[in-house]
Design a protein around this motif. Structure first.
Motif, mmCIF file in Angstrom:
data_model
loop_
_atom_site.group_PDB
_atom_site.id
_atom_site.type_symbol
_atom_site.label_atom_id
_atom_site.label_comp_id
_atom_site.label_asym_id
_atom_site.label_seq_id
_atom_site.Cartn_x
_atom_site.Cartn_y
_atom_site.Cartn_z
ATOM 1 N N SER A 38 24.759 19.155 7.818
ATOM 2 C CA SER A 38 23.834 18.254 7.456
ATOM 3 C C SER A 38 23.297 17.099 8.307
ATOM 4 O O SER A 38 22.129 16.811 8.703
ATOM 5 N N ASP A 39 24.449 16.714 9.025
ATOM 6 C CA ASP A 39 24.333 15.334 10.003
ATOM 7 C C ASP A 39 23.420 16.081 11.212
ATOM 8 O O ASP A 39 22.545 15.536 11.748
ATOM 9 N N ALA A 40 23.777 17.452 11.575
ATOM 10 C CA ALA A 40 23.273 18.152 12.758
ATOM 11 C C ALA A 40 21.695 18.180 12.376
ATOM 12 O O ALA A 40 20.929 18.089 13.349
ATOM 13 N N MET A 44 18.679 16.828 14.663
ATOM 14 C CA MET A 44 17.871 17.592 15.402
ATOM 15 C C MET A 44 16.426 16.979 15.112
ATOM 16 O O MET A 44 15.527 17.025 16.008
ATOM 17 N N LYS A 45 16.114 16.235 13.780
ATOM 18 C CA LYS A 45 14.865 15.631 13.591
ATOM 19 C C LYS A 45 14.863 14.155 14.479
ATOM 20 O O LYS A 45 13.569 13.946 14.818
ATOM 21 N N GLN A 46 15.820 13.705 14.764
ATOM 22 C CA GLN A 46 15.571 12.372 15.265
ATOM 23 C C GLN A 46 15.847 12.534 16.987
ATOM 24 O O GLN A 46 15.243 11.877 17.501
ATOM 25 N N GLU A 47 16.393 13.538 17.232
ATOM 26 C CA GLU A 47 16.509 13.752 18.920
ATOM 27 C C GLU A 47 15.631 14.822 19.315
ATOM 28 O O GLU A 47 15.612 15.986 18.861
ATOM 29 N N GLN A 48 14.943 14.526 20.406
ATOM 30 C CA GLN A 48 13.864 15.550 21.054
ATOM 31 C C GLN A 48 14.672 16.132 22.270
ATOM 32 O O GLN A 48 15.456 15.688 22.858
ATOM 33 N N GLY A 49 14.337 17.339 22.362
ATOM 34 C CA GLY A 49 14.860 18.203 23.846
ATOM 35 C C GLY A 49 16.379 18.445 23.703
ATOM 36 O O GLY A 49 16.851 18.610 24.734
ATOM 37 N N ILE A 50 16.900 18.803 22.579
ATOM 38 C CA ILE A 50 18.349 19.305 22.440
ATOM 39 C C ILE A 50 18.171 20.734 23.173
ATOM 40 O O ILE A 50 17.418 21.759 22.508
ATOM 41 N N ASP A 51 18.940 21.091 24.038
ATOM 42 C CA ASP A 51 18.934 22.461 24.994
ATOM 43 C C ASP A 51 20.184 23.360 24.348
ATOM 44 O O ASP A 51 19.685 24.824 24.566
ATOM 45 N N ASP A 74 13.376 27.704 10.686
ATOM 46 C CA ASP A 74 12.082 26.861 11.348
ATOM 47 C C ASP A 74 12.079 27.575 12.909
ATOM 48 O O ASP A 74 12.939 27.542 13.660
ATOM 49 N N MET A 75 10.987 28.582 12.937
ATOM 50 C CA MET A 75 10.683 28.830 14.251
ATOM 51 C C MET A 75 10.630 28.222 15.514
ATOM 52 O O MET A 75 10.879 28.688 16.651
ATOM 53 N N ALA A 76 10.406 26.621 15.222
ATOM 54 C CA ALA A 76 10.501 25.895 16.220
ATOM 55 C C ALA A 76 11.726 25.750 17.063
ATOM 56 O O ALA A 76 11.860 25.521 18.027
#
Length: 122
Positions: A38-40, A44-51, A74-76
């Motif tokens: 849930s935290d993850a 993912m919504k807060q952080e951009q560009g996780i690789d 989520d296909m994104a």
């Protein structure tokens, strides 16, 4: 540009160990931590560009399998590799069936982790 890695594990010591290992990898420039699925998902919504995501399976609230189901719906997120880290080899098929890209058995060895990061970051 360096890699941004999300480490998802309910055990603080495991997260600290992974962070210590990841800091040795010159490709990794940022490490984000999450205590459960849930935290993850929120990170993912807060952080951009996780690789890359390093994901434990057994966690409270939202476990690794449930995280994978929600995340892969989520296909994104299709391009973001998820490497599952677990002591439980019996769940390998289940994690791959739910969208994991790779699996590393705990305790995680530095060399194995770096090989997988190299493989999935190219």
């Amino acid at each position: 540009m360096g890699l941004k890695v999300l480490v998802v594990d309910d055990d603080m010591i495991n997260r600290m160990l992974l962070k210590t290992l990841l800091k040795k990898n010159t490709k990794v420039t940022e490490i984000i931590e999450a205590e459960n699925g849930s935290d993850a998902l929120n990170k993912m919504k807060q952080e951009q560009g996780i690789d890359i995501i390093l994901l434990d399976i057994m966690m409270p609230i939202v476990d690794g399998i449930e995280f994978l189901k929600i995340f892969r719906a989520d296909m994104a997120n299709a391009h973001i590799p998820v490497i599952v880290l677990s002591t439980d080899d019996t769940r390998k098929t289940e994690v791959f069936d739910n969208g994991a890209n790779d699996f590393i058995r705990k305790p995680v060895k530095e060399e194995a982790l770096f090989v997988k990061i190299d493989q999935w970051s190219d």
